[in-house]
Design an enzyme around this catalytic site. Structure first.
Site, short mmCIF file in Angstrom:
data_model
loop_
_atom_site.label_atom_id
_atom_site.label_comp_id
_atom_site.label_asym_id
_atom_site.label_seq_id
_atom_site.Cartn_x
_atom_site.Cartn_y
_atom_site.Cartn_z
N HIS A 1 -20.16 -10.68 -16.31
CA HIS A 1 -18.77 -10.03 -16.54
C HIS A 1 -18.29 -11.01 -17.84
CE1 HIS A 1 -15.01 -8.40 -17.20
NE2 HIS A 1 -14.42 -9.41 -16.75
N HIS B 1 -3.64 -10.13 -16.32
CA HIS B 1 -4.91 -9.67 -16.91
C HIS B 1 -4.88 -8.32 -16.76
CE1 HIS B 1 -9.00 -10.45 -17.95
NE2 HIS B 1 -9.57 -9.92 -16.82
N GLU C 1 0.71 -1.25 0.03
CA GLU C 1 -0.07 0.02 -0.07
C GLU C 1 1.02 1.20 0.04
OE1 GLU C 1 -3.04 3.01 0.41
OE2 GLU C 1 -2.88 0.95 -0.28
N HIS D 1 2.55 1.77 -3.41
CA HIS D 1 1.56 2.57 -4.30
C HIS D 1 1.32 3.71 -4.22
CE1 HIS D 1 -1.88 2.86 -6.88
NE2 HIS D 1 -2.74 2.85 -5.87
N HIS E 1 -12.60 3.93 -8.96
CA HIS E 1 -11.43 4.35 -8.70
C HIS E 1 -10.35 3.77 -9.62
CE1 HIS E 1 -7.89 5.63 -6.61
NE2 HIS E 1 -7.33 4.29 -6.53
#
Length: 343
Positions: free
Chosen positions: A225, A291, A57, A60, A121
Site C-alpha cells: 500500500h 485519513h 453499527e 450507520h 464495499h
C-alpha cells in the site's frame, strides 16, 4: 423547484459523505457485528440495547436509510425538472452504487464475507459519494464540466495566450489513468483496514526500520500500500506539472489538478500519522477518520477532473454540442400575390 433540487443534492452529498465516514468508523472500531448477524433488525430489535458497537453499527444503518430517501427524492426532482443529461447520469449512478453497497453491507452482516469483498464495499460507497458530489457541482460555478478559461480579478475572461493548446488526447487519457489508479490505491488501503494489517509496518517512512522489509503477511500488505501511494504521488505531481505548463489558462483543469495534488500530499502525511499513532487507541481512531475524510476529498476531485476530460474534446473557442442551440429560422416574407408574376 431548481433551488429545492440544489438543496436536496447538497444534503444528499453530505449524507453520502457521512455514510463513507461512518463505514470507516464501523471498521476501525470493529463494530461490523454490533447488531449480530441480523439485518435490518439489530439484535432482534428495531432499537437495540445500548452498547458501543451496536450504536455505531445501528447509526450507520439509520443514516444509510435516511440518505437513501434523500437520494430518491433528489432522483425524482432531477428527472422531473432537470434538463441536463449529465445530472441525470450522476443521480442515476449514485442510486445504483448506493443500492449495490447497501446489498453488500447486508450480505456481509448475514453471511461472513472476505476482507477483499468488504474492501470493495468501501470502494462502492466512495463511488456513490463521488456521484453525489458531481451532481451537486452541476448547480455551482464548477458544474459546467467543459474547460473554462481563467478570469481576471474583475471577473472578465483573460485573453488566451497565443500558444494555448486544446486538451490533448494523451493528457485526457492520463487523467483517467490516474483516476482508475487512485481507486485501486484506495481499495488496497481499505483492504489493509479490513485485514487489520495496520501494525504490519512500525514507523514511517521506514517499515520496521528497513527500506524493504520481509514481504509476508501484514507487513507485505502494508508495504504494498505504501509503494502504491508513492507511485500515486508521482502521478499526481506529474498531473499538476503538466496542467501548469500547458493548461494554466484553463481554470477548472489547472485548479482541479492543484486540489488533487494538495489532497494527495495531505493524504500521505495523514497515513504517516496513522502509523505513528499505533498503540494509542484514541489517537489511532482519530487519525484514521481524518485519513478517510481526505480519501473522500481526493477521490472526489480526481473524479471531477475525469468528467471534465470527457467534455474536453472540443477545441477552445468551439461551441460544445451540449450547449449548442439551434438558431431560429428567419421568418419568410409574406408573398404579395398582386406582385407575383409567373413567367
Amino acid at each position: 423547484m431548481y433551488k429545492l433540487t440544489k438543496r436536496l443534492s447538497f444534503l444528499t452529498m453530505i449524507g453520502m459523505f457521512l455514510i463513507v465516514i461512518m463505514g470507516a468508523l464501523v471498521t476501525k472500531t470493529d463494530s461490523g457485528l454490533g447488531c449480530g448477524n441480523e439485518w435490518p433488525l439489530c439484535n432482534g430489535k428495531f432499537v437495540p440495547a445500548y452498547t458501543i458497537s451496536s450504536v455505531i453499527e445501528y447509526s450507520h444503518r439509520a443514516v444509510t436509510g435516511l440518505v437513501s430517501l434523500l437520494l430518491l427524492a433528489t432522483f425524482i426532482l432531477v428527472f422531473k425538472t432537470g434538463s441536463r443529461k449529465d445530472a441525470k447520469y450522476f443521480v442515476a449512478g449514485a442510486g445504483f452504487f448506493t443500492v449495490l453497497q447497501a446489498i453488500m453491507g447486508a450480505l456481509a452482516v448475514v453471511f461472513s464475507q472476505s476482507s477483499a469483498v468488504m474492501a470493495l464495499h468501501f470502494g462502492l460507497s466512495l463511488l456513490a459519494f463521488a456521484m453525489t458530489l458531481l451532481l451537486w457541482l452541476t448547480f455551482t460555478k464548477w458544474g459546467d464540466y467543459t474547460v473554462s478559461v481563467a478570469r481576471t480579478t474583475d471577473g472578465r475572461k483573460s485573453a488566451l495566450p497565443k500558444n494555448a493548446a486544446p486538451i490533448g488526447r494523451g493528457f485526457r487519457a492520463f487523467v483517467w489513468f490516474v483516476g482508475v489508479y487512485c481507486y485501486i490505491v484506495v481499495y488496497v488501503g481499505a483492504f489493509v483496514r479490513h485485514t487489520e494489517s495496520s501494525g504490519g509496518c512500525i514507523g514511517w517512512p521506514l517499515c520496521n526500520g528497513q527500506v524493504v522489509p520481509e514481504l509476508t503477511g501484514a507487513t507485505g500488505i502494508v508495504f504494498f500500500h505504501r509503494i502504491a501511494a508513492v507511485i500515486m504521488f508521482i502521478f499526481g505531481l506529474a498531473l499538476f506539472l503538466i496542467a501548469r505548463k500547458k493548461y494554466s489558462h484553463l481554470e477548472n483543469v489547472y485548479k482541479g489538478a492543484g486540489w488533487v495534488l494538495g489532497f494527495l500530499i495531505a493524504q500521505i502525511f495523514s497515513g504517516a500519522t496513522v502509523t505513528w499513532s499505533l498503540g494509542h487507541d484514541t489517537a489511532f481512531l482519530f487519525t484514521g477518520m481524518i485519513h478517510a475524510v481526505l480519501i473522500c476529498a481526493l477521490f472526489g476531485w480526481i473524479s471531477y477532473l475525469c468528467v471534465v476530460m470527457l467534455n474536453a474534446r472540443v477545441p477552445l473557442g468551439a461551441e460544445h454540442p451540449r450547449n449548442k442551440q439551434e438558431s431560429p429560422q428567419p421568418a419568410k416574407a409574406p408573398v404579395n400575390r398582386k406582385e407575383a408574376v409567373t413567367e
